[in-house]
Design an enzyme around this catalytic site. Sequence first.
Site, short mmCIF file in Angstrom:
data_model
loop_
_atom_site.label_atom_id
_atom_site.label_comp_id
_atom_site.label_asym_id
_atom_site.label_seq_id
_atom_site.Cartn_x
_atom_site.Cartn_y
_atom_site.Cartn_z
N HIS A 178 1.09 -8.60 22.69
CA HIS A 178 0.37 -7.40 23.29
C HIS A 178 -0.33 -6.60 22.14
O HIS A 178 -1.29 -6.00 22.34
CB HIS A 178 1.17 -6.60 23.82
N CYS B 72 3.87 -15.59 23.83
CA CYS B 72 4.85 -14.38 23.80
C CYS B 72 5.77 -14.59 22.70
O CYS B 72 6.42 -15.65 22.49
CB CYS B 72 5.63 -14.61 25.13
N CYS C 83 4.02 -9.44 18.30
CA CYS C 83 3.99 -9.68 19.94
C CYS C 83 2.68 -9.59 20.38
O CYS C 83 1.68 -9.08 19.92
CB CYS C 83 4.50 -8.27 20.27
N1 DGL Z 1 3.71 -10.32 24.62
C1 DGL Z 1 5.21 -10.26 24.54
C2 DGL Z 1 5.28 -10.82 23.33
O1 DGL Z 1 4.71 -11.31 22.53
C3 DGL Z 1 5.51 -9.02 24.99
C4 DGL Z 1 7.01 -9.14 25.37
C5 DGL Z 1 7.29 -8.10 26.42
O2 DGL Z 1 6.94 -7.91 27.59
O3 DGL Z 1 8.06 -7.11 25.98
O4 DGL Z 1 6.71 -10.40 22.75
#
Ligand code: DGL
Length: 404
Positions: A188, A73, A186
């Site tokens: 995601h 994350c 990020c």
């Molecule tokens: N995958 C998370 C990241 O790398 C997402 C954080 C979120 O939930 O906004 O920052």
Amino acid sequence: MDNRPIGVFDSGLGGLTAVKALRRLLPGEDLIYFGDTARVPYGGRSRETLLKYARQDIAFLRSFDLKAVLIACGTVTSTSLDTLRKENDLPVLGVVEPSCREALAVTKNKKIGMIATLASARSGAYERTLKGLDADVQVVSQPCPLFVPLVENGRFRQGDVVIETVAREYLTPLIEAGVDTLILGCTHYPLLKDIIGEICGPGVTLIDSGAASARALRQQLAAEGQLTDRQQGETRFYVSDRPEDFEKLAAVFLEEPLSRGAEQEKLPVMISVRGEQYFDDVDPNATELMTEGTLEQTEDGFLLSYQETELTGMEGTLTTFEIGPGRVILRRSGSVNSQMVFEEGRQHTSLYETPYGELSVDIQTSRLLHNLTERGGLMEIKYSIAVEHVVTGRNCFKIRVRRK
Ligand code: DGL
């Protein structure tokens, strides 16, 4: 050689970018994945809240005997990595440094773009790391707060006008700045690789932060002689909210069905249980138990479980409170087996199985209240017990639950 599993966590689906890469790079490793789907998105939260969540995520993962933790994350890595490293006596890796190193290895014009959540962008962690590694680099950062909620809602496919419109708006300033490398800061965002790639064009190399962190972890485990000697490992998935939604998107994203379904996480909690028994009007006879247990969120409430000890005279018994709206069911199984139903103002017959035989009792609940959330809280149950219509005692449970 170390055959213990690797713990990986994220706020939701994003960390699967690291899992996907780990499964390809290190197929023999066992992985325990945790997605905090009850609290996603993390990206707009304060540093204090993020640190609290991350500590709880790691506490859950460390209920397994792990050899390393990968913070898959960007948001948690950017804001909390140093503190989490100090607090844990095992290797803790994040996504920021591995992505920055890969970006610097590919950039030609030394203009690197970085997209991430608000909290990551605000922390300045990517810029600091890039400039620390190469003082001449120019960094253009852009927070993309709408990406995570859209991805978590399954809007990551090409042709989806909502995500494509949002992406174009976020990416245009970076393209205009002339970056030749873009860190998807990020985890995601690699889910949007095709959309981002098409908007940015072939002149921009995308850096997948999840995959970069997986490569860094492999390198570290190899250097420490901690790789497994197994050929085939397995991945277990845990989430803090409904497993069904996660399973569906995770399978699409990992491009393979999950070999076993996702499970709802059991939160490690400290429980103090005060049981008071009143006979006539004399002072109550009280027992107080302080113990570790677990709290699980269910469809309409919570499941609170702990092992009884010598103190309560029920050693070898697992006690579970099934807490639903207006009703609590207490189950004991092991050396004592029983089930009691509590509903304020109502009477329920319960069966007790004791070492001396079965006993049927009537439980009349006069008070039932709780303010439990996934962070813990209090529960109070006052009830009387009658055997063959004769009240034999009045009891009260006062239970306090605190997340570890
Ligand atoms: N995958 C998370 C990241 O790398 C997402 C954080 C979120 O939930 O906004 O920052």
